[in-house]
Design an enzyme around this catalytic site. Structure first.
Site, PDB file in Angstrom:
ATOM      1  N   ARG A   1       5.875  -6.400  -1.744  1.00 29.52           N
ATOM      2  CA  ARG A   1       6.455  -6.092  -3.065  1.00 29.52           C
ATOM      3  C   ARG A   1       7.301  -7.262  -3.601  1.00 29.52           C
ATOM      4  NH1 ARG A   1       3.504  -2.429  -2.240  1.00 29.52           N
ATOM      5  NH2 ARG A   1       3.788  -0.239  -2.760  1.00 29.52           N
TER       6      ARG A   1
ATOM      7  N   SER B   1       7.356   4.203  -6.480  1.00 30.28           N
ATOM      8  CA  SER B   1       8.390   4.092  -5.442  1.00 30.28           C
ATOM      9  C   SER B   1       9.635   3.447  -6.035  1.00 30.28           C
ATOM     10  CB  SER B   1       7.908   3.208  -4.298  1.00 30.28           C
ATOM     11  OG  SER B   1       6.729   3.722  -3.750  1.00 30.28           O
TER      12      SER B   1
ATOM     13  N   GLU C   1      13.324  -1.011  -5.554  1.00 35.48           N
ATOM     14  CA  GLU C   1      12.075  -1.720  -5.840  1.00 35.48           C
ATOM     15  C   GLU C   1      11.878  -1.951  -7.334  1.00 35.48           C
ATOM     16  OE1 GLU C   1       8.029  -2.497  -6.293  1.00 35.48           O
ATOM     17  OE2 GLU C   1       8.081  -0.350  -5.862  1.00 35.48           O
TER      18      GLU C   1
HETATM   19  N1  EPU Z   1       7.099  10.596   3.949  1.00 36.51           N
HETATM   20  C1  EPU Z   1       7.941  11.670   4.146  1.00 36.51           C
HETATM   21  N2  EPU Z   1       8.470  12.277   3.050  1.00 36.51           N
HETATM   22  C2  EPU Z   1       8.218  11.870   1.798  1.00 36.51           C
HETATM   23  C3  EPU Z   1       7.376  10.772   1.589  1.00 36.51           C
HETATM   24  C4  EPU Z   1       6.811  10.130   2.689  1.00 36.51           C
HETATM   25  O1  EPU Z   1       8.191  12.084   5.271  1.00 36.51           O
HETATM   26  O2  EPU Z   1       8.735  12.502   0.865  1.00 36.51           O
HETATM   27  C5  EPU Z   1       6.451   9.972   5.115  1.00 36.51           C
HETATM   28  C6  EPU Z   1       4.980  10.386   5.183  1.00 36.51           C
HETATM   29  O3  EPU Z   1       4.812  11.575   5.858  1.00 36.51           O
HETATM   30  C7  EPU Z   1       4.360   9.235   5.914  1.00 36.51           C
HETATM   31  C8  EPU Z   1       5.192   8.060   5.468  1.00 36.51           C
HETATM   32  O4  EPU Z   1       6.411   8.586   4.946  1.00 36.51           O
HETATM   33  O5  EPU Z   1       4.518   9.369   7.302  1.00 36.51           O
HETATM   34  C9  EPU Z   1       4.493   7.177   4.482  1.00 36.51           C
HETATM   35  O6  EPU Z   1       4.218   7.907   3.287  1.00 36.51           O
HETATM   36  P1  EPU Z   1       3.117   7.433   2.202  1.00 36.51           P
HETATM   37  O7  EPU Z   1       1.817   7.194   2.863  1.00 36.51           O
HETATM   38  O8  EPU Z   1       3.182   8.392   1.065  1.00 36.51           O
HETATM   39  O9  EPU Z   1       3.584   5.998   1.754  1.00 36.51           O
HETATM   40  P2  EPU Z   1       4.984   5.348   1.454  1.00 36.51           P
HETATM   41  O10 EPU Z   1       5.310   4.384   2.526  1.00 36.51           O
HETATM   42  O11 EPU Z   1       6.011   6.389   1.142  1.00 36.51           O
HETATM   43  C10 EPU Z   1       3.972   3.281   0.214  1.00 36.51           C
HETATM   44  C11 EPU Z   1       4.122   2.572  -1.085  1.00 36.51           C
HETATM   45  C12 EPU Z   1       3.418   3.338  -2.205  1.00 36.51           C
HETATM   46  C13 EPU Z   1       1.946   3.466  -1.859  1.00 36.51           C
HETATM   47  C14 EPU Z   1       1.833   4.182  -0.507  1.00 36.51           C
HETATM   48  C15 EPU Z   1       0.417   4.255  -0.027  1.00 36.51           C
HETATM   49  C16 EPU Z   1       6.218   1.359  -0.919  1.00 36.51           C
HETATM   50  C17 EPU Z   1       7.621   1.244  -1.386  1.00 36.51           C
HETATM   51  N3  EPU Z   1       5.527   2.393  -1.395  1.00 36.51           N
HETATM   52  O12 EPU Z   1       4.661   4.523   0.122  1.00 36.51           O
HETATM   53  O13 EPU Z   1       3.521   2.552  -3.381  1.00 36.51           O
HETATM   54  O14 EPU Z   1       1.247   4.184  -2.848  1.00 36.51           O
HETATM   55  O15 EPU Z   1       2.588   3.462   0.508  1.00 36.51           O
HETATM   56  O16 EPU Z   1      -0.002   2.991   0.364  1.00 36.51           O
HETATM   57  O17 EPU Z   1       5.770   0.524  -0.144  1.00 36.51           O
HETATM   58  C18 EPU Z   1       4.707   2.172  -5.420  1.00 36.51           C
HETATM   59  O18 EPU Z   1       4.947   1.042  -4.995  1.00 36.51           O
HETATM   60  O19 EPU Z   1       5.104   2.558  -6.540  1.00 36.51           O
HETATM   61  C19 EPU Z   1       3.961   3.106  -4.574  1.00 36.51           C
HETATM   62  C20 EPU Z   1       3.748   4.363  -4.936  1.00 36.51           C
END
Ligand code: EPU
Length: 337
Positions: free
Chosen positions: A162, A237, A333
């Site tokens: 990012r 995010s 972010e």
């Molecule tokens: N999780 C929770 N609770 C929540 C959200 C997530 O426990 O409310 C846990 C999930 O269960 C999982 C882990 O966190 O174990 C990861 O969750 P997820 O796959 O939804 O991805 P993320 O790490 O929360 C990142 C990116 C997203 C992108 C997703 C999928 C960042 C800051 N965010 O989110 O990007 O869509 O991975 O690749 O790196 C964005 O940048 O706007 C964005 C949406």
């Protein structure tokens, strides 16, 4: 070219925050952009792309340049790859769909990300195991103070999670005009190992997924977790996933055995900020007309006419709480303006 006064920016930011631009102009060509920069050189400028990665907390006392540059074209083709150039004002998801319609592979995992092509390199957008840097060839950008156009190759952009040179050393100096992508025309590298992609494909009984299948599955996963900015204002995010030491993580694991992590290096791990925010009790919390999304705690939302300052204060409350409970600093972010 028509400069308007006191225009509401509500339709131009995905958070749907209602602030005023002192002056506003839509830019439809590079020549128009160069003309405006020359003729309005006494004014401060604010560059607006898709408005998908910002939280506006005040009126913009500047000339807002709304970049509306359009066009997608094939630059060259070789045996397995193609170079495609897209103008900065193209909607990102429309560009992804165009690639899929042409059977050009590489961006399918990045389906449905809000925003425009021109802002995608600034934060190196990423999702489901792919980042913009994986398909980036180069971009052309206008140097605001000199009016010259410079090409940035992959290395020049210093891409990171990012992050890029446009958020650091060169911040505010350049306007990205177009981006050239290197995509595959055959033997597409299908990436299904992230999160729910593989299980969704299995459920649909798709054994040999095409890029179109992957795109459809990503769209379905995103739609189930992330709010549609056309319905509920948000900027995706709000925070980055923090990186902490293995030592810190091991200590936290004693009290929070379910805390997920992704390996970064020998000594570092990344933990999902969404998990931390959920376990701090914020997931789904509403405070009048704003709050934390019920399906993804990493996303702050505007349910109506929320004020950017209220959302900023909520973000700060979340940050303080995460430090108190986990001793982890969450980095914002989105750009807070
Ligand atoms: N999780 C929770 N609770 C929540 C959200 C997530 O426990 O409310 C846990 C999930 O269960 C999982 C882990 O966190 O174990 C990861 O969750 P997820 O796959 O939804 O991805 P993320 O790490 O929360 C990142 C990116 C997203 C992108 C997703 C999928 C960042 C800051 N965010 O989110 O990007 O869509 O991975 O690749 O790196 C964005 O940048 O706007 C964005 C949406």
């Amino acid at each position: 070219m028509h400069i308007q006064k006191n225009i509401s920016l509500k339709p131009y930011n995905t958070f749907g925050i209602d602030v005023l631009a002192k002056q506003f102009v839509s830019i439809n060509s590079i020549n128009e952009l160069i003309d405006v920069l020359k003729s309005e050189n006494h004014q401060s400028k604010f560059i607006l792309g898709g408005g998908s990665n910002m939280l506006l907390t005040q009126d913009i006392d500047a000339l807002v340049l709304h970049l509306n540059l359009k066009g997608i074209s094939i630059i060259s083709k070789s045996e397995n790859t193609v170079l495609v150039k897209a103008s900065a004002g193209e909607n990102w998801h429309n560009f992804v769909l165009w690639c899929i319609d042409n059977d050009f592979g590489g961006v399918e995992n990045l389906s449905l990300i809000p925003g425009n092509v021109g802002t995608a390199p600034i934060q190196n957008i990423g999702a489901y195991g792919v980042e913009l840097k994986d398909v980036f060839d180069s971009c052309e950008a206008l140097h605001i103070s000199s009016g010259t156009i410079r090409t940035f190759n992959h290395q020049d952009c210093q891409f990171d999670y990012r992050n890029s040179v446009f958020k650091n050393e060169k911040k505010g100096e350049f306007i990205i005009l177009n981006v050239t992508f290197k995509l595959t025309t055959k033997n597409h590298q299908i990436k299904t190992d992230y999160g729910a992609i593989a299980s969704e494909l299995k459920q649909k009984n798709i054994k040999k997924p095409t890029i179109k299948d992957v795109s459809k599955v990503v769209i379905a996963i995103r739609s189930s977790k992330l709010p549609d900015p056309k319905k509920i204002g948000n900027s995706g995010s709000f925070f980055k996933n923090p990186v902490i030491s293995i030592k810190h993580y091991s200590a936290l694991k004693q009290n929070f055995p379910d805390m997920p992590s992704y390996s970064v290096s020998e000594n570092l791990v990344k933990v999902p900020a969404g998990w931390l925010i959920e376990h701090a009790g914020f997931k789904g919390k509403t405070f009048g007309n704003y709050g934390v999304h019920k399906n993804q705690a990493l996303v702050l939302v505007n349910y109506g006419n929320a004020n950017g300052i209220d959302i900023k204060n909520l973000a700060q409350l979340i940050q303080k709480t995460i430090v108190r409970i986990f001793n982890i600093e969450l980095e914002v972010e989105v750009n807070i303006i």
